[in-house]
Design a protein around this motif. Structure first.
Motif, PDB file in Angstrom:
ATOM      1  N   TYR A 163       0.777  -1.239   0.000  1.00 23.35           N
ATOM      2  CA  TYR A 163       0.000   0.000   0.000  1.00 23.35           C
ATOM      3  C   TYR A 163       0.811   1.293   0.000  1.00 23.35           C
ATOM      4  CZ  TYR A 163      -3.904  -3.051   1.286  1.00 23.35           C
ATOM      5  OH  TYR A 163      -4.863  -4.031   1.295  1.00 23.35           O
ATOM      6  N   ALA A 164       2.099   1.234   0.328  1.00 21.56           N
ATOM      7  CA  ALA A 164       2.835   2.485   0.535  1.00 21.56           C
ATOM      8  C   ALA A 164       3.100   3.225  -0.762  1.00 21.56           C
ATOM      9  CB  ALA A 164       4.154   2.211   1.248  1.00 21.56           C
ATOM     10  N   ARG A 165       3.063   4.557  -0.681  1.00 18.14           N
ATOM     11  CA  ARG A 165       3.413   5.418  -1.811  1.00 18.14           C
ATOM     12  C   ARG A 165       4.909   5.373  -2.049  1.00 18.14           C
ATOM     13  NH1 ARG A 165       0.438   8.901   1.390  1.00 18.14           N
ATOM     14  NH2 ARG A 165       2.292  10.146   1.830  1.00 18.14           N
ATOM     15  N   ASN A 166       5.667   5.429  -0.960  1.00 17.69           N
ATOM     16  CA  ASN A 166       7.124   5.466  -1.072  1.00 17.69           C
ATOM     17  C   ASN A 166       7.727   5.109   0.278  1.00 17.69           C
ATOM     18  OD1 ASN A 166       7.232   7.932   0.599  1.00 17.69           O
ATOM     19  ND2 ASN A 166       6.372   8.934  -1.207  1.00 17.69           N
ATOM     20  N   HIS A 167       9.055   4.996   0.288  1.00 19.59           N
ATOM     21  CA  HIS A 167       9.775   4.762   1.541  1.00 19.59           C
ATOM     22  C   HIS A 167      10.712   5.927   1.785  1.00 19.59           C
ATOM     23  CE1 HIS A 167      12.065   2.941   4.761  1.00 19.59           C
ATOM     24  NE2 HIS A 167      13.186   3.127   4.066  1.00 19.59           N
ATOM     25  N   SER A 168      10.664   6.494   2.981  1.00 18.71           N
ATOM     26  CA  SER A 168      11.534   7.618   3.299  1.00 18.71           C
ATOM     27  C   SER A 168      12.672   7.156   4.200  1.00 18.71           C
ATOM     28  CB  SER A 168      10.736   8.731   3.987  1.00 18.71           C
ATOM     29  OG  SER A 168      11.589   9.772   4.392  1.00 18.71           O
ATOM     30  N   SER A 169      13.792   6.768   3.584  1.00 19.53           N
ATOM     31  CA  SER A 169      14.936   6.330   4.377  1.00 19.53           C
ATOM     32  C   SER A 169      15.536   7.500   5.144  1.00 19.53           C
ATOM     33  CB  SER A 169      16.001   5.685   3.481  1.00 19.53           C
ATOM     34  OG  SER A 169      16.432   6.572   2.474  1.00 19.53           O
ATOM     35  N   GLU A 170      15.362   8.726   4.602  1.00 17.80           N
ATOM     36  CA  GLU A 170      15.885   9.911   5.288  1.00 17.80           C
ATOM     37  C   GLU A 170      15.234  10.037   6.668  1.00 17.80           C
ATOM     38  OE1 GLU A 170      18.206  12.027   4.119  1.00 17.80           O
ATOM     39  OE2 GLU A 170      18.451  10.892   2.274  1.00 17.80           O
ATOM     40  N   CYS A 171      13.900  10.001   6.701  1.00 17.92           N
ATOM     41  CA  CYS A 171      13.174  10.141   7.970  1.00 17.92           C
ATOM     42  C   CYS A 171      13.472   8.970   8.897  1.00 17.92           C
ATOM     43  CB  CYS A 171      11.680  10.230   7.714  1.00 17.92           C
ATOM     44  SG  CYS A 171      11.175  11.742   6.850  1.00 17.92           S
ATOM     45  N   ALA A 172      13.509   7.770   8.348  1.00 21.18           N
ATOM     46  CA  ALA A 172      13.706   6.581   9.172  1.00 21.18           C
ATOM     47  C   ALA A 172      15.020   6.652   9.935  1.00 21.18           C
ATOM     48  CB  ALA A 172      13.664   5.326   8.295  1.00 21.18           C
ATOM     49  N   VAL A 173      16.111   6.945   9.236  1.00 21.56           N
ATOM     50  CA  VAL A 173      17.426   6.966   9.880  1.00 21.56           C
ATOM     51  C   VAL A 173      17.499   8.078  10.917  1.00 21.56           C
ATOM     52  CG1 VAL A 173      19.903   7.214   9.522  1.00 21.56           C
ATOM     53  CG2 VAL A 173      18.532   5.960   7.845  1.00 21.56           C
ATOM     54  N   ASP A 174      17.032   9.270  10.562  1.00 15.94           N
ATOM     55  CA  ASP A 174      17.097  10.400  11.491  1.00 15.94           C
ATOM     56  C   ASP A 174      16.271  10.142  12.747  1.00 15.94           C
ATOM     57  OD1 ASP A 174      18.722  11.674   9.699  1.00 15.94           O
ATOM     58  OD2 ASP A 174      17.154  12.929   8.839  1.00 15.94           O
ATOM     59  N   GLU A 175      15.066   9.608  12.583  1.00 20.90           N
ATOM     60  CA  GLU A 175      14.207   9.363  13.732  1.00 20.90           C
ATOM     61  C   GLU A 175      14.719   8.193  14.577  1.00 20.90           C
ATOM     62  OE1 GLU A 175      10.291   9.088  12.052  1.00 20.90           O
ATOM     63  OE2 GLU A 175      10.054  11.275  12.007  1.00 20.90           O
ATOM     64  N   HIS A 176      15.330   7.227  13.951  1.00 15.48           N
ATOM     65  CA  HIS A 176      15.932   6.133  14.718  1.00 15.48           C
ATOM     66  C   HIS A 176      17.035   6.676  15.622  1.00 15.48           C
ATOM     67  CE1 HIS A 176      14.575   2.757  11.713  1.00 15.48           C
ATOM     68  NE2 HIS A 176      13.581   3.310  12.379  1.00 15.48           N
ATOM     69  N   SER A 177      17.832   7.598  15.097  1.00 16.25           N
ATOM     70  CA  SER A 177      18.896   8.216  15.903  1.00 16.25           C
ATOM     71  C   SER A 177      18.303   9.014  17.060  1.00 16.25           C
ATOM     72  CB  SER A 177      19.764   9.127  15.033  1.00 16.25           C
ATOM     73  OG  SER A 177      20.483   8.370  14.076  1.00 16.25           O
ATOM     74  N   GLN A 178      17.208   9.706  16.797  1.00 18.07           N
ATOM     75  CA  GLN A 178      16.554  10.490  17.849  1.00 18.07           C
ATOM     76  C   GLN A 178      15.993   9.586  18.942  1.00 18.07           C
ATOM     77  OE1 GLN A 178      13.658  13.241  16.166  1.00 18.07           O
ATOM     78  NE2 GLN A 178      15.000  13.603  14.405  1.00 18.07           N
TER      79      GLN A 178
END
Length: 228
Positions: A163-178
């Motif tokens: 179902y996903a439109r896209n994958h945002s690896s940018e957000c994933a990595v940054d939020e994982h670090s946070q």
């Protein structure tokens, strides 16, 4: 020759990886003979691996038709994300109470791996993003919690491929670090807030809530007929 259990584990892991990395698409048939030929194993080994994948919600089997990669409905997908939020909130609570230093080393190493493939390989990024959450759960030391988190994370990855439109690896990595930073600080409220936003963004990309067409878009087609 590897023993039966080892071979079953290997086939199970490879098929699961292929599903999560979206090489095997939702709805794709998984014939036992074809899978067995490709991996050089018996149909019995393949059958055992498929049963395990079915128990994890990644495969469905139909009588007289065989096994297929699962295609969760949007309602089922919503329920899975709701359960995931509850489970991962508990993970945050436990980790903020205490985590071994080695745990932070493992989490940060994983994020570095995610960063290395950022923007280069979306299927691998999707798999690594899910594995970060599974690692968080494993670090709680609660094996039951880790098992359930692993299952819902894997099913969410399947949902995203459907179902996903896209994958945002940018957000994933940054939020994982946070998230790691907030856990290190023992700030449960902040870690939970970041996790809630993070999972909400993931679910949002899956477009699980149908957006009704506007009256303008519905009637525009009929307006063209009137113009003719």
């Amino acid at each position: 020759m590897a023993d039966k259990n080892t071979l079953t584990d290997a086939v199970h892991d490879l098929l699961r990886k292929a599903i999560i990395e979206q090489a095997l698409k939702p709805g794709m048939r998984l014939p036992e003979d074809t899978v067995g030929e490709q991996f050089g194993v018996s149909r019995t080994i393949v059958r055992h691996a498929l049963v395990r994948l079915e128990n994890e919600g990644l495969v469905v089997t139909y009588k007289n038709r065989g096994a297929f990669v699962a295609e969760p409905s949007k309602v089922e997908a919503q329920h899975i994300f709701e359960v995931r939020r509850c489970l991962e909130t508990e993970v945050i609570r436990v980790l903020c109470q205490g985590i071994h230093k080695d745990g932070f080393d493992r989490l940060e190493a994983h994020v570095r791996h995610e960063d290395a493939v950022r923007g280069k390989n979306d299927p691998v990024s999707i798999r690594l993003a899910g594995e970060f959450h599974i690692l968080l759960a494993e670090l709680t030391g609660n094996h039951v919690l880790a098992r359930y988190v692993s299952e819902v994370v894997l099913r969410c990855s399947l949902i995203m491929s459907l179902y996903a439109r896209n994958h945002s690896s940018e957000c994933a990595v940054d939020e994982h670090s946070q998230i790691i930073g907030a856990i290190r600080a023992g700030d449960q409220a902040r870690a939970a807030e970041i996790m809630e936003h993070h999972l909400g963004a993931v679910a949002g990309r899956a477009e699980l809530t149908a957006q009704p067409d506007s009256i303008q878009s519905i009637l525009s087609h009929y307006g063209k007929e009137l113009a003719n």
